[in-house]
Write an enzyme that holds these catalytic residues in place. Structure first.
Site, mmCIF file in Angstrom:
data_model
loop_
_atom_site.group_PDB
_atom_site.id
_atom_site.type_symbol
_atom_site.label_atom_id
_atom_site.label_comp_id
_atom_site.label_asym_id
_atom_site.label_seq_id
_atom_site.Cartn_x
_atom_site.Cartn_y
_atom_site.Cartn_z
ATOM 1 C CG PHE A 25 -1.486 1.089 1.573
ATOM 2 C CD1 PHE A 25 -2.168 2.100 0.606
ATOM 3 C CD2 PHE A 25 -1.762 1.377 2.943
ATOM 4 C CE1 PHE A 25 -2.776 3.298 1.163
ATOM 5 C CE2 PHE A 25 -2.268 2.724 3.293
ATOM 6 C CZ PHE A 25 -2.963 3.604 2.405
ATOM 7 C CB ILE A 26 2.941 2.900 2.655
ATOM 8 C CG1 ILE A 26 1.674 3.008 3.646
ATOM 9 C CG2 ILE A 26 3.742 4.229 2.635
ATOM 10 C CD1 ILE A 26 2.092 3.022 5.035
ATOM 11 C CG ASP A 44 6.441 -6.478 -2.189
ATOM 12 O OD1 ASP A 44 6.035 -5.545 -1.693
ATOM 13 O OD2 ASP A 44 5.792 -7.828 -1.799
ATOM 14 C CE1 TYR A 158 3.857 -4.310 12.152
ATOM 15 C CE2 TYR A 158 3.067 -2.923 14.043
ATOM 16 C CZ TYR A 158 3.287 -3.105 12.440
ATOM 17 O OH TYR A 158 3.480 -2.019 11.621
ATOM 18 C CB ILE A 203 -10.327 3.417 6.224
ATOM 19 C CG1 ILE A 203 -10.494 4.215 7.667
ATOM 20 C CG2 ILE A 203 -10.833 4.481 5.085
ATOM 21 C CD1 ILE A 203 -9.989 5.780 7.456
ATOM 22 C CG PHE A 224 -14.379 -5.895 16.166
ATOM 23 C CD1 PHE A 224 -15.184 -7.261 16.088
ATOM 24 C CD2 PHE A 224 -13.506 -5.817 15.193
ATOM 25 C CE1 PHE A 224 -15.027 -8.293 15.396
ATOM 26 C CE2 PHE A 224 -13.517 -6.719 13.983
ATOM 27 C CZ PHE A 224 -14.287 -8.117 14.102
ATOM 28 N N GLY A 292 -7.117 -6.924 23.091
ATOM 29 C CA GLY A 292 -5.857 -6.349 22.775
ATOM 30 C C GLY A 292 -6.062 -5.033 21.881
#
Ligand code: NAD
Ligand code: UD2
Length: 328
Positions: A25-26, A44, A158, A203, A224, A292
């Site tokens: 994406f970015i 990638d 992460y 989004i 959620f 979380g």
């Protein structure tokens, strides 16, 4: 000449630029932007990204491979002299990192240290390596807004890897004079964000559901919690602005910067805004809060503002632009 070259990013002179994760994406948005005037090399493995995200009319060399593969990366770093390196490749899903901590560590941490070592060894002309860290490093400590020196409380593999890698990245500047900077993205949104995982950016999932609803398909969005949780949603074009500034400003050397808007929006506000823009009402299904989940998140962006960053999009104008490109 030297001065002109130092400012050449996005201007007239051709630089060679490495973008890892450049089909994502970015990364693909950055590659398509910089590819107008520079020579881009993308690495990638297509685990999340898509080659179609890249506009191949531009000067983009695509290398399919794993950014944590030492042989591959050494070959690339020997072959090219990069002016800029944007290290964006990562297992970008927190949930994935919880499922597969060892593999995430290899991709999210080892690849960064590997790149730093290779840059130290082979990239004597490098002007900047920019590492993409995350607001996840702040964890669930509730004080807002988050400043770069706020309490760090990484809670997932992460977040731990992002913080550790970020610290190595900055330390390579101080210890070995490798020119580095890091950015901590808040919640980025915009075209080409993959909506297919349940842990994709909210989004991108919302826009996918709205598109289905407008096409007359049955669509429902699972919310959620009660929708009062809030995030600092930052539009991709502002993220590109931030990356370019951090890459070229001398003052950014050896520093990390929050990248957000400095404003937060609740999920319900967001959904109501999109309802209004599209003149529809999305069907919502409420489920229990995701375990979380952080309740609220907001960036203090004064540090990156001091480099000249000024977000051009608030949530409304960003969503309008995004929806225009997706739905007509
Ligand atoms: P993305 O998943 O769209 O992009 C990541 C890219 O890395 C993908 O194209 C994927 O195929 C590639 N990749 C994954 N593992 C790889 C490997 N081993 N070798 C080579 N390529 C690999 O995610 P994004 O939203 O574009 O995120 C870019 C960076 O920004 C990531 O480092 C992410 O952690 C960070 N970030 C993003 C956000 C956000 O809101 N999108 C927030 C905080 C941090
Ligand atoms: C973001 C990052 C994550 C990590 C985290 C650190 C993304 C995509 N995720 O997670 O990588 O950095 O910040 O705090 O950038 N939601 C729904 N329905 C859905 C999907 C999401 O209600 O179908 C809710 C979700 O429970 C959360 C909010 O939307 O309350 C935002 O979710 P998200 O996954 O987009 O982003 P976030 O901030 O939880």
């Amino acid at each position: 000449y030297y001065l002109i070259r130092k400012c050449a990013i996005g201007v007239n002179l051709m630089d060679t630029i490495l973008i890892t994760g450049g089909a994502g994406f970015i990364g693909s948005t950055l590659a398509n932007y910089l590819g107008k005037e520079n020579k881009i090399v993308v690495v990638d493995d297509l685990s999340m990204g898509k080659k179609e995200n890249l506009d191949m009319e531009k000067q983009v060399t695509f290398i399919e491979g794993d950014v944590s593969d030492p042989q591959l990366m050494e070959r690339i770093m020997k072959e090219y002299q990069f002016a800029y390196i944007f290290h964006l490749a990562a297992v970008a899903s927190v949930a994935d990192s919880v499922e597969r901590p060892l593999e995430t560590h290899r991709v999210n941490f080892d690849s960064a240290l590997l790149l730093l070592e290779l840059a130290r060894k082979y990239q004597s002309d490098l002007k900047r390596l920019v590492f993409s860290s995350s607001a996840a490093v702040y964890g669930d400590e509730p004080t807002l807004p988050k400043k770069e020196e706020s309490v760090i409380r990484p809670l997932t593999p992460y977040a731990i890897d992002k913080f550790a890698a970020e610290q190595y990245v900055l330390d390579y500047c101080h210890l070995y004079d490798v020119p580095t900077s890091a950015v901590r993205f808040f919640n980025v949104y915009g075209p080409n964000q993959n909506p297919n995982s349940p842990y994709s950016g909210v989004i991108s999932i919302l826009v996918d559901r709205y598109k289905k609803q407008l096409a007359g398909e049955k669509a429902e969005f699972t919310l959620f919690g009660d929708g009062s949780q809030s995030r600092d949603f930052v539009y991709i074009e502002d993220v590109i602005q931030a990356l370019l500034l951090v890459a070229k400003e001398e003052k950014a050397l050896g520093q990390q910067f929050n990248v957000g808007t400095g404003k937060s929006t609740t999920l319900l506000e967001l959904i109501h805004s999109i309802d209004q823009i599209l003149g529809t009402e999305l069907a919502l299904k409420y489920e229990a809060e995701r375990s979380g989940d952080i309740r609220d998140s907001l960036a203090d962006i004064s540090k990156i503002r001091s480099l000249g960053y000024k977000p051009k999009f608030d949530i409304l104008s960003g969503m309008e632009r995004y929806l225009k490109s997706e739905i007509n």
